[in-house]
Design a protein around this motif. Sequence first.
Motif, mmCIF file in Angstrom:
data_model
loop_
_atom_site.group_PDB
_atom_site.id
_atom_site.type_symbol
_atom_site.label_atom_id
_atom_site.label_comp_id
_atom_site.label_asym_id
_atom_site.label_seq_id
_atom_site.Cartn_x
_atom_site.Cartn_y
_atom_site.Cartn_z
ATOM 1 N N HIS A 1 -51.391 14.601 23.387
ATOM 2 C CA HIS A 1 -50.716 13.150 23.613
ATOM 3 C C HIS A 1 -49.288 13.383 24.367
ATOM 4 N N LYS A 2 -48.884 12.202 24.919
ATOM 5 C CA LYS A 2 -47.712 12.203 25.760
ATOM 6 C C LYS A 2 -46.484 12.884 24.753
ATOM 7 N N ASP B 1 -53.520 7.787 25.937
ATOM 8 C CA ASP B 1 -52.065 8.442 26.241
ATOM 9 C C ASP B 1 -51.909 9.657 26.120
ATOM 10 N N TRP B 2 -52.793 10.350 27.026
ATOM 11 C CA TRP B 2 -52.753 11.873 27.032
ATOM 12 C C TRP B 2 -52.034 12.329 28.419
ATOM 13 N N GLU B 3 -51.683 13.430 28.508
ATOM 14 C CA GLU B 3 -51.031 13.980 29.672
ATOM 15 C C GLU B 3 -51.204 15.547 29.595
ATOM 16 N N LYS C 1 -44.052 15.842 25.876
ATOM 17 C CA LYS C 1 -42.611 15.530 25.963
ATOM 18 C C LYS C 1 -41.932 16.624 25.086
ATOM 19 N N GLU D 1 -42.880 20.353 34.306
ATOM 20 C CA GLU D 1 -44.313 19.987 33.943
ATOM 21 C C GLU D 1 -45.204 20.843 34.912
ATOM 22 N N ARG E 1 -55.604 17.104 35.283
ATOM 23 C CA ARG E 1 -56.018 15.724 34.762
ATOM 24 C C ARG E 1 -57.473 15.422 35.330
#
Length: 511
Positions: free
Chosen positions: A343-344, A151-153, A348, A128, A138
């Motif tokens: 979104h996470k 729920d974002w990354e 992923k 990541e 972030r």
Amino acid sequence: MSEITNLISKRAAARTTSHFTTGPTDGAPVGFKAHPNPLPLHWGMPNNGFFPIDSIDLNLVDYPFQKSLQLTNNSLENLSLTGSSNGGQSVTPPLQPTKNLKTIRIERHTTDPDLIDIATGLQYANVEGLKPLLNFTRDFINRTHKPGYDDWETIITNGAGDGLNKAADALLDPEDVILIEEFTFTPFLQNVKNAGGIPVPVKLTIKSGSQGLDLEYLTDLLENWSTIHPDKKKPKALYTIATGQNPTGLTQTVEFRKKVYELADKYDFAIIEDDPYGYLALPPYQTPSSTIKLDTFLTVDEYLKDHLVPSYLEIDTKGRVIRIETFSKLFAPGLRLGFIVAHKEVIKAVSNYSAIVTRTSSGTSQLIVNNVIQQKFGGVDGWLQWILKMRITYAHRRDVLLNSIYKSEAYKKKFIEVIDPKAGMFVALIVNFPEGTDFLAKLKLLVWKFAEYGVGVVPGINMAVDKKFSAEHANFFRLTYAPANSDDELIEGGKRLTDAINDFFEKGLEF
Ligand SMILES: Cc1ncc(COP(=O)(O)O)c(C=O)c1O
């Protein structure tokens, strides 16, 4: 579960990751107690003592072109003062360097959690991205384009090109359709093809004051999809370069984006927002002067509130938007560094793909970018101040090029028009051919004319998703003021370009 989960490709959803160094995770025997301090005889990573670099000193500048401005005894700070009319009061330019360091040192070891040391930066790392840089991305997004849901990354990539490939993989299975602005950053088409996707062009309106995408066309296309494209699946995604579009330079307003997002919601597709240029939000054209005026400087708060166009992320409440960022245009392209915000579940999927294609991004690039931002600029706001300095420099370049065009015979005779971009580094130069002209044949000839006059430009048609679809609105060239070495080069470039067009028109559109 987010709406986006249904849009993730089967290929991406099926991937799993595991590593052979992972210890036993299931079915611990009764009575098992983990050792508090296990020793690593399992990872094949060299101890950092083997690294031949002990520290790195980076010599830095406070503003773009500092060295060349110093040759003329100017600096951006000095230039800013010459433009102020404050009645002799002393003023503080808003863009003083935050930390004023000329050199920063990157050590083998640091305990500062915001920095990346050599022992970490040059070591194997997680896919990541390194923690301090991930934290920065972030914080940066929270400050500039806070998404409308939680729920974002983010994930570090090897630049936007890599981010786009990963976004295509995350969404597209074979035969999946993706809508794309008819003129676009065409390398993405190869990413789409690689995933088996089908690109479908969406009309653009290419004229001053337009926002790019033809919303009426898009709405009609979606409403009547099964009639217009009976043989194709419904679109899974829209790819848009919404700010400073490449190649047209056009920018969508936030109201416009809301309408597009409503369509995404209604017809259930994702939006890939590719935004290498958005932070270079430019003021309108003004006649260039040799000094940069203080009133053209903004504070970071003013810039964020009144100038930076909101991202699709900010109107996204469901995780439909995949935003592709890059350090290429704001720091340097050779770093091959960028990041994705999404979104996470998408992150992923991207992370699982990264694990097999690129693994982690270059640690050297990450430590340089992160530590320069932290040590030199002092974090998010200092980095935005650097961006404001780039913005002013780009605005000046844009003004110099446009001025050279506005003064030309070809412009005065209305053979051409230009679109003054609200962001980025591209200008669309529209050629006003007489009605009934075979554009494509004449554009080809014009390119030879440009070669003869000694100026390089990109014909819009070279960036078409489908040349046939776009042939009738391809009467434009993409110009950029990014690579020129000096104002003189921009002036001369504009002159060669417009002289060539004038010559071509005066000869009745013949060579
Ligand atoms: C719209 C767009 N997307 C992506 C890229 C690729 O950028 P990077 O250097 O970060 O891969 C570019 C580069 O010109 C671009 O114009």
